[in-house]
Design a protein around this motif. Structure first.
Motif, PDB file in Angstrom:
ATOM      1  N   ARG A 141      44.527  13.120 126.730  1.00 55.18           N
ATOM      2  CA  ARG A 141      45.587  13.097 125.717  1.00 55.18           C
ATOM      3  C   ARG A 141      45.801  11.666 125.205  1.00 55.18           C
ATOM      4  O   ARG A 141      46.046  11.449 124.014  1.00 55.18           O
ATOM      5  N   MET A 145      45.510  10.391 121.371  1.00 58.55           N
ATOM      6  CA  MET A 145      46.529   9.568 120.713  1.00 58.55           C
ATOM      7  C   MET A 145      45.896   8.285 120.150  1.00 58.55           C
ATOM      8  O   MET A 145      46.132   7.924 118.993  1.00 58.55           O
ATOM      9  N   ILE A 148      43.813   8.097 116.787  1.00 58.25           N
ATOM     10  CA  ILE A 148      44.504   8.073 115.486  1.00 58.25           C
ATOM     11  C   ILE A 148      44.564   6.639 114.923  1.00 58.25           C
ATOM     12  O   ILE A 148      44.067   6.395 113.825  1.00 58.25           O
TER      13      ILE A 148
ATOM     14  N   ASN B   2      56.906  13.973 129.289  1.00 59.06           N
ATOM     15  CA  ASN B   2      55.866  13.109 128.731  1.00 59.06           C
ATOM     16  C   ASN B   2      55.416  13.673 127.369  1.00 59.06           C
ATOM     17  O   ASN B   2      55.004  14.835 127.303  1.00 59.06           O
ATOM     18  N   LEU B   4      52.799  13.289 125.877  1.00 61.19           N
ATOM     19  CA  LEU B   4      51.375  13.647 125.895  1.00 61.19           C
ATOM     20  C   LEU B   4      51.138  15.035 126.490  1.00 61.19           C
ATOM     21  O   LEU B   4      50.019  15.541 126.462  1.00 61.19           O
ATOM     22  N   ASP B   5      52.197  15.663 127.029  1.00 59.52           N
ATOM     23  CA  ASP B   5      52.035  17.024 127.547  1.00 59.52           C
ATOM     24  C   ASP B   5      51.858  18.044 126.427  1.00 59.52           C
ATOM     25  O   ASP B   5      51.340  19.123 126.660  1.00 59.52           O
ATOM     26  N   ILE B   7      50.480  18.847 122.360  1.00 56.90           N
ATOM     27  CA  ILE B   7      49.549  18.366 121.334  1.00 56.90           C
ATOM     28  C   ILE B   7      50.322  17.689 120.200  1.00 56.90           C
ATOM     29  O   ILE B   7      49.940  16.620 119.721  1.00 56.90           O
ATOM     30  N   THR B  10      51.441  14.322 121.230  1.00 55.33           N
ATOM     31  CA  THR B  10      50.299  13.411 121.247  1.00 55.33           C
ATOM     32  C   THR B  10      50.013  12.880 119.840  1.00 55.33           C
ATOM     33  O   THR B  10      49.812  11.678 119.646  1.00 55.33           O
ATOM     34  N   ILE B  11      50.019  13.794 118.864  1.00 53.53           N
ATOM     35  CA  ILE B  11      49.709  13.403 117.484  1.00 53.53           C
ATOM     36  C   ILE B  11      50.809  12.506 116.919  1.00 53.53           C
ATOM     37  O   ILE B  11      50.517  11.471 116.297  1.00 53.53           O
ATOM     38  N   GLY B  14      50.470   9.124 118.310  1.00 54.03           N
ATOM     39  CA  GLY B  14      49.353   8.431 117.670  1.00 54.03           C
ATOM     40  C   GLY B  14      49.745   7.828 116.321  1.00 54.03           C
ATOM     41  O   GLY B  14      49.380   6.693 116.006  1.00 54.03           O
TER      42      GLY B  14
END
Lengths: 162, 30
Positions: A141, A145, A148, B2, B4-5, B7, B10-11, B14
């Motif tokens: 994950r 991240m 990007i 978290n 990051l758990d 999707i 996470t995006i 990012g």
């Protein structure tokens, strides 16, 4: 020399697409599908994915990461140091290079050794497998991240930040 | 939890990281 740079750029892009494409496959398709398959008590279960698909995907994934990094380093050539030191004219690609390098580290040091435990390629207790699953997921994950800004800064080297 | 758990988390992380790094890059002379 120009032909070499052309070749290195091409390999860098192709291997990069293979690497990050498989990374997105793991995060957007395989991990959620494994969870669905595990929860579906009347279905075929996730075992076949783990046995036949994941090892092949991981094989292409981890070696594509290596090829991407080597081709990228070759592309930077004598400017490799300037990029990693974020010197003038190389700030954007330098940030890209740092992100890519962290991601390569995550693949080989965190994802792959832990996936070997999860998939039963090396001996591990259930407790070790659970821990390995968590570390591998978070590293994967993290790379999703980081991909990007990585893509943003790779393009920003030629096109500017904003 | 978290981010990051998930999707989506996470995006979003990012994109947020991209914006922060873009300003850092500008500040150091990109």
């Amino acid at each position: 020399m120009e032909y070499l740079i052309f070749f290195e750029r091409w390999v860098h892009f192709m291997a990069g697409i293979l690497w990050i494409g498989l990374l997105y496959y793991f995060n957007f398709v395989q991990v959620p599908a494994m969870a669905t398959a595990a929860a579906d008590k009347d279905g075929p279960g996730p075992a076949a994915i783990g046995k036949y698909i994941a090892p092949k995907a991981l094989l292409w994934f981890r070696w594509a990461a290596v090829v991407t990094w080597i081709a990228g380093a070759g592309l930077l050539g004598p400017n490799l140091g300037k990029a990693f030191l974020l010197q003038t004219g190389f700030v954007n690609i330098g940030i890209g290079a740092w992100l890519g390098t962290i991601m390569l580290f995550n693949v080989w040091v965190l994802i792959w050794p832990n996936q070997k435990k999860v998939l039963g390629m090396v001996q591990a207790s259930d407790e070790e497998k659970n821990k390995a699953k968590r570390v591998a997921l978070l590293a994967s994950r993290t790379n999703t991240m980081l991909s990007i800004p990585l893509l943003f800064f790779m393009a920003a080297q030629s096109h500017g930040v904003f | 939890m978290n981010p990051l758990d998930s999707i989506l988390g996470t995006i979003i992380s990012g994109f947020v990281l991209t914006v922060i790094l873009a300003f850092v890059a500008k500040a150091i002379g990109a």
